[in-house]
Design a protein around this motif. Sequence first.
Motif, PDB file in Angstrom:
ATOM      1  N   TYR A 199      42.003  43.233  30.334  1.00  9.20           N
ATOM      2  CA  TYR A 199      41.262  42.479  31.352  1.00  9.20           C
ATOM      3  C   TYR A 199      40.688  41.224  30.712  1.00  9.20           C
ATOM      4  O   TYR A 199      39.992  41.296  29.695  1.00  9.20           O
ATOM      5  CB  TYR A 199      40.139  43.342  31.934  1.00  9.20           C
ATOM      6  N   CYS A 201      38.124  39.000  30.326  1.00  9.47           N
ATOM      7  CA  CYS A 201      36.696  39.037  30.653  1.00  9.47           C
ATOM      8  C   CYS A 201      36.015  37.729  30.249  1.00  9.47           C
ATOM      9  O   CYS A 201      36.026  37.355  29.073  1.00  9.47           O
ATOM     10  CB  CYS A 201      36.027  40.210  29.928  1.00  9.47           C
ATOM     11  N   ASN A 227      44.434  49.006  37.538  1.00 11.69           N
ATOM     12  CA  ASN A 227      44.409  47.759  38.308  1.00 11.69           C
ATOM     13  C   ASN A 227      43.286  46.857  37.810  1.00 11.69           C
ATOM     14  O   ASN A 227      42.104  47.216  37.861  1.00 11.69           O
ATOM     15  CB  ASN A 227      44.217  48.066  39.793  1.00 11.69           C
ATOM     16  N   VAL A 228      43.653  45.665  37.334  1.00 13.66           N
ATOM     17  CA  VAL A 228      42.665  44.731  36.794  1.00 13.66           C
ATOM     18  C   VAL A 228      41.699  44.250  37.868  1.00 13.66           C
ATOM     19  O   VAL A 228      40.564  43.833  37.567  1.00 13.66           O
ATOM     20  CB  VAL A 228      43.384  43.537  36.127  1.00 13.66           C
ATOM     21  N   ASN A 229      42.117  44.317  39.140  1.00 14.98           N
ATOM     22  CA  ASN A 229      41.252  43.871  40.232  1.00 14.98           C
ATOM     23  C   ASN A 229      39.980  44.705  40.343  1.00 14.98           C
ATOM     24  O   ASN A 229      38.968  44.231  40.881  1.00 14.98           O
ATOM     25  CB  ASN A 229      42.007  43.910  41.563  1.00 14.98           C
ATOM     26  N   ASN A 230      40.021  45.933  39.853  1.00 14.27           N
ATOM     27  CA  ASN A 230      38.820  46.782  39.881  1.00 14.27           C
ATOM     28  C   ASN A 230      37.690  46.159  39.069  1.00 14.27           C
ATOM     29  O   ASN A 230      36.522  46.207  39.471  1.00 14.27           O
ATOM     30  CB  ASN A 230      39.143  48.181  39.341  1.00 14.27           C
ATOM     31  N   TRP A 231      38.043  45.566  37.933  1.00  9.56           N
ATOM     32  CA  TRP A 231      37.019  44.952  37.081  1.00  9.56           C
ATOM     33  C   TRP A 231      36.617  43.584  37.603  1.00  9.56           C
ATOM     34  O   TRP A 231      35.477  43.166  37.427  1.00  9.56           O
ATOM     35  CB  TRP A 231      37.534  44.844  35.646  1.00  9.56           C
ATOM     36  N   ILE A 232      37.535  42.900  38.269  1.00  9.74           N
ATOM     37  CA  ILE A 232      37.193  41.622  38.885  1.00  9.74           C
ATOM     38  C   ILE A 232      36.189  41.832  40.016  1.00  9.74           C
ATOM     39  O   ILE A 232      35.186  41.118  40.127  1.00  9.74           O
ATOM     40  CB  ILE A 232      38.460  40.912  39.413  1.00  9.74           C
ATOM     41  N   LEU A 233      36.439  42.843  40.847  1.00 11.57           N
ATOM     42  CA  LEU A 233      35.530  43.141  41.953  1.00 11.57           C
ATOM     43  C   LEU A 233      34.193  43.671  41.445  1.00 11.57           C
ATOM     44  O   LEU A 233      33.148  43.461  42.078  1.00 11.57           O
ATOM     45  CB  LEU A 233      36.173  44.161  42.900  1.00 11.57           C
TER      46      LEU A 233
END
Length: 261
Positions: A199, A201, A227-233
């Motif tokens: 991710y 960061c 899913n990288v979107n989990n950390w973006i959200l």
Amino acid sequence: LQECERMNILLDKIKTTIKELDHGYQGQININENMEILADFILLDRVPTVWKEVIRSQSKKSLTSWLLNIKDRHTQLAKWSANFTLDKECLTISWLFNPMSFLTAIMQMTARHEHQPLDYMTLSTRVKNYSNPEEIPGPPDSGAYIYGLYLQGACWKTPSDRKTEGYLAQMKPRELAPELPIVNVVAVPLDKKVTAGYYDCPVYSTTDRGSTYVFTAGLRMESLEFNVNNWILAGAVYYTHLRAHETREDLVCRLLLEKKK
């Protein structure tokens, strides 16, 4: 050298303004508006603007905490400037006035060694299983170790086996900004940087984010399928400095200072 120069300018400014204020209180000189503002900031335990402007600081710390931080910065610079080598090649990045200059130096050294243009290099990070600099057995194979990063929106899962690399995990209850273990920062060619399972960061100097952006660090996720979107959200980010929540007393102090101006 730039870090040492900034520290010397800051210390000279603090010494000069405090000396003038002391002379004013003793009646040796007339107290002017700038001296009154300085005294108000000190009384309210807030960092005077005239000091912050010298180093373009965006820190949100109280005056007491800020001065302790300056002391730590001075100690690190004194050890570093003695022979321009780092103890076990580990540096507390939050104690630098301009951390990106240090990171750029890592890329420059690697680019020179690899006979590559600087524009062809990028930074890569690996979180080590050392919780503090004292646990580091020796210098890294390449790059440098950095310390003093705080993670928000996630936590770091450190395995019991030090040979296994940790990974990003969900936040733990009551742990809003856990401190990250030692991070090894290295420079690699753009086409050799590993991105799968990591991710990107963002790292910021303060919780204001925005203009306090420093660089982007790669954090390993639990698996390639995650899913990288989990950390973006979740808003997972690094901070080199944390901003304490504004209490009622802080709000009153800020309003009084704004009214004073």
